[in-house]
Design an enzyme around this catalytic site. Structure first.
Site, PDB file in Angstrom:
ATOM      1  N   TYR A   2       0.837  -1.212   0.000  1.00 40.29           N
ATOM      2  CA  TYR A   2       0.000   0.000   0.000  1.00 40.29           C
ATOM      3  C   TYR A   2       0.873   1.264   0.000  1.00 40.29           C
ATOM      4  CZ  TYR A   2      -3.814   3.079   1.649  1.00 40.29           C
ATOM      5  OH  TYR A   2      -4.737   4.083   1.791  1.00 40.29           O
ATOM      6  N   LYS A  12       0.786   4.039  -2.894  1.00 38.77           N
ATOM      7  CA  LYS A  12       0.418   5.434  -2.620  1.00 38.77           C
ATOM      8  C   LYS A  12       1.575   6.382  -2.924  1.00 38.77           C
ATOM      9  CE  LYS A  12      -3.902   5.146  -1.390  1.00 38.77           C
ATOM     10  NZ  LYS A  12      -4.903   5.467  -2.439  1.00 38.77           N
TER      11      LYS A  12
HETATM   12  N1  LIG Z   1      -9.777   6.218   5.217  1.00 32.52           N
HETATM   13  C1  LIG Z   1      -8.594   6.748   5.345  1.00 32.52           C
HETATM   14  O1  LIG Z   1      -8.193   7.233   6.426  1.00 32.52           O
HETATM   15  C2  LIG Z   1      -7.664   6.805   4.180  1.00 32.52           C
HETATM   16  C3  LIG Z   1      -6.375   7.291   4.405  1.00 32.52           C
HETATM   17  C4  LIG Z   1      -5.518   7.436   3.331  1.00 32.52           C
HETATM   18  C5  LIG Z   1      -5.947   7.098   2.068  1.00 32.52           C
HETATM   19  N2  LIG Z   1      -7.184   6.598   1.875  1.00 32.52           N
HETATM   20  C6  LIG Z   1      -7.578   6.269   0.509  1.00 32.52           C
HETATM   21  O2  LIG Z   1      -8.853   6.838   0.233  1.00 32.52           O
HETATM   22  C7  LIG Z   1      -9.537   6.050  -0.732  1.00 32.52           C
HETATM   23  C8  LIG Z   1     -10.914   5.674  -0.186  1.00 32.52           C
HETATM   24  O3  LIG Z   1     -10.728   4.953   1.011  1.00 32.52           O
HETATM   25  P1  LIG Z   1     -11.887   4.644   2.050  1.00 32.52           P
HETATM   26  O4  LIG Z   1     -11.280   4.778   3.389  1.00 32.52           O
HETATM   27  O5  LIG Z   1     -13.125   5.382   1.700  1.00 32.52           O
HETATM   28  O6  LIG Z   1     -12.052   3.058   1.741  1.00 32.52           O
HETATM   29  P2  LIG Z   1     -13.313   2.088   1.788  1.00 32.52           P
HETATM   30  O7  LIG Z   1     -12.737   0.735   1.921  1.00 32.52           O
HETATM   31  O8  LIG Z   1     -14.316   2.546   2.777  1.00 32.52           O
HETATM   32  O9  LIG Z   1     -13.950   2.264   0.329  1.00 32.52           O
HETATM   33  C9  LIG Z   1     -13.278   1.868  -0.829  1.00 32.52           C
HETATM   34  C10 LIG Z   1     -14.283   1.605  -1.939  1.00 32.52           C
HETATM   35  O10 LIG Z   1     -13.538   1.221  -3.108  1.00 32.52           O
HETATM   36  C11 LIG Z   1     -14.221   0.131  -3.719  1.00 32.52           C
HETATM   37  N3  LIG Z   1     -13.266  -0.665  -4.503  1.00 32.52           N
HETATM   38  C12 LIG Z   1     -12.284  -1.460  -4.032  1.00 32.52           C
HETATM   39  N4  LIG Z   1     -11.624  -2.031  -5.047  1.00 32.52           N
HETATM   40  C13 LIG Z   1     -12.195  -1.586  -6.190  1.00 32.52           C
HETATM   41  C14 LIG Z   1     -11.968  -1.834  -7.556  1.00 32.52           C
HETATM   42  N5  LIG Z   1     -11.007  -2.679  -7.957  1.00 32.52           N
HETATM   43  N6  LIG Z   1     -12.739  -1.197  -8.475  1.00 32.52           N
HETATM   44  C15 LIG Z   1     -13.727  -0.370  -8.071  1.00 32.52           C
HETATM   45  N7  LIG Z   1     -13.996  -0.102  -6.777  1.00 32.52           N
HETATM   46  C16 LIG Z   1     -13.243  -0.711  -5.851  1.00 32.52           C
HETATM   47  C17 LIG Z   1     -14.809  -0.661  -2.562  1.00 32.52           C
HETATM   48  O11 LIG Z   1     -15.852  -1.510  -2.988  1.00 32.52           O
HETATM   49  C18 LIG Z   1     -15.258   0.462  -1.636  1.00 32.52           C
HETATM   50  O12 LIG Z   1     -16.574   0.866  -1.929  1.00 32.52           O
HETATM   51  C19 LIG Z   1      -8.632   4.845  -1.012  1.00 32.52           C
HETATM   52  O13 LIG Z   1      -7.840   5.088  -2.148  1.00 32.52           O
HETATM   53  C20 LIG Z   1      -7.751   4.797   0.220  1.00 32.52           C
HETATM   54  O14 LIG Z   1      -6.526   4.136  -0.032  1.00 32.52           O
HETATM   55  C21 LIG Z   1      -8.052   6.436   2.900  1.00 32.52           C
END
Ligand SMILES: NC(=O)c1ccc[n+]([C@@H]2O[C@H](COP(=O)([O-])OP(=O)(O)OC[C@H]3O[C@@H](n4cnc5c(N)ncnc54)[C@H](O)[C@@H]3O)[C@@H](O)[C@H]2O)c1
Length: 248
Positions: A154, A158
Site C-alpha cells: 500500500y 500510494k
Molecule cells: N480512510 C482513510 O483514512 C484513508 C487514508 C488514506 C488514504 N485513503 C484512501 O482513500 C480512498 C478511499 O478509502 P476509504 O477509506 O473510503 O475506503 P473504503 O474501503 O471505505 O472504500 C473503498 C471503496 O472502493 C471500492 N473498490 C475497491 N476495489 C475496487 C476496484 N477494484 N474497483 C472499483 N472499486 C473498488 C470498494 O468496494 C469500496 O466501496 C482509497 O484510495 C484509500 O486508499 C483512505
C-alpha cells in the site's frame, strides 16, 4: 454551485470517502457517476443523491480491469456527453508483514491503486484533451509519504500515486487539465481495525495532532476544491486532509 453541470466520475464511491465525495459533488451541481466494484452500494449512494434532487448513476466496474473501465467511461460519456472530473479514489488494503506478504497481496494492491488509476485516466483523457478542460484527482495517503508497518504494498502504491500526480500534471497542463492529489485520514471501513483495535487505537490517535479521525464528509471539501474553478491555477500538488498526521 461550484460544479454546476460538470460531469464527474468518482471511483470507489459505494462507501467511505468516495461516497462522501460523490454526494458533495452532486450538491455542488455536478452529474456524478458512482463507480464501484460493489454495485449494490453504488446503487444505494446514487439513489440517495437522486432522492435529494441531484443527478447520479451507479456503474459497476473493477478499475483494475481495463475492459470494464473502458465500458464504464463509454457509458458515462453516452449518458452525459463528456467527462470533466475524474476522482481516482477506489482502493484496497491487503495488510501483512513484508516477510509474509504473498504475491497476490502485493499485486492486488498495485493493480487497484496504480493500474486502476492509470486505466481510468487513459479512458477519459482523450475527451479532456479535445475539450481543453479536465480535473484529475488522485488519492494518496500518509502511508505513501511516511511508510507504514505491514503495508509495503500500500505504501508503494500510494507513493507511486504521488509520481503519477506530478507526471499527469506536467504532461497535461498544456491542455488546461490539472492533476492534484489528496492524502486523507477518515473514519471509514478501510481504517476500522486501526481505529478500533486496542493494539493500534491509541498509537494511531497519538500521531494525529488534531486528536481524532475525520468523518468522510470533512475531507470531501478538498475534493470539491480540486474539482472546481477555484483551483484553476493549482496543479501537481498534494493536500493532506489528515488532521496533521504528516506534518514534518
Ligand atoms: N480512510 C482513510 O483514512 C484513508 C487514508 C488514506 C488514504 N485513503 C484512501 O482513500 C480512498 C478511499 O478509502 P476509504 O477509506 O473510503 O475506503 P473504503 O474501503 O471505505 O472504500 C473503498 C471503496 O472502493 C471500492 N473498490 C475497491 N476495489 C475496487 C476496484 N477494484 N474497483 C472499483 N472499486 C473498488 C470498494 O468496494 C469500496 O466501496 C482509497 O484510495 C484509500 O486508499 C483512505
Amino acid at each position: 454551485m461550484q460544479l454546476k453541470d460538470r460531469v464527474a466520475i468518482v471511483t470507489g464511491a459505494g462507501q467511505g470517502i468516495g461516497a462522501a465525495v460523490a454526494r458533495a459533488y452532486a450538491r455542488e451541481g455536478a452529474r456524478v457517476a458512482v463507480v464501484d466494484l460493489n454495485i449494490e452500494s453504488a446503487q444505494s449512494v446514487a439513489a440517495g443523491i437522486n432522492a435529494a434532487g441531484g443527478q447520479a448513476i451507479a456503474v459497476a466496474c473493477n478499475v483494475a480491469i481495463r475492459e470494464q473501465v473502458d465500458a464504464m467511461a463509454k457509458l458515462v460519456t453516452q449518458t452525459w456527453g463528456r467527462v470533466d472530473i475524474l476522482v481516482n479514489n477506489a482502493g484496497v488494503t491487503r495488510t501483512a508483514m513484508l516477510h509474509k506478504m504473498t504475491q497476490d497481496q502485493w499485486q492486488d494492491v498495485l493493480s487497484v491503486h496504480l493500474s486502476g488509476s492509470f486505466n481510468c485516466l487513459q479512458a477519459v483523457v482523450d475527451g479532456m484533451i479535445e475539450r481543453r478542460y479536465g480535473r484529475i484527482i488522485y488519492v494518496t495517503s500518509a502511508a505513501g509519504v511516511l511508510g507504514t508497518i505491514g503495508q509495503i504494498n500500500y505504501s508503494a502504491a500510494k507513493a507511486g500515486i504521488l509520481g503519477m500526480t506530478k507526471s499527469t500534471a506536467k504532461e497535461l497542463a498544456r491542455f488546461n487539465i490539472t492533476a492534484n492529489a489528496i492524502a486523507p485520514g477518515a473514519a471509514t471501513p478501510m481504517t476500522e481495525t486501526i481505529r478500533t483495535d486496542e493494539r493500534f487505537k491509541e498509537k494511531y490517535l497519538d500521531r494525529i495532532p488534531l486528536g481524532r479521525w475525520a468523518e468522510p464528509q470533512e475531507v470531501a471539501p478538498v475534493f470539491v476544491f480540486f474539482a472546481s474553478d477555484a483551483s484553476s491555477y493549482v496543479t501537481g500538488q498534494v493536500i493532506a486532509a489528515d488532521g496533521g498526521m504528516t506534518i514534518h
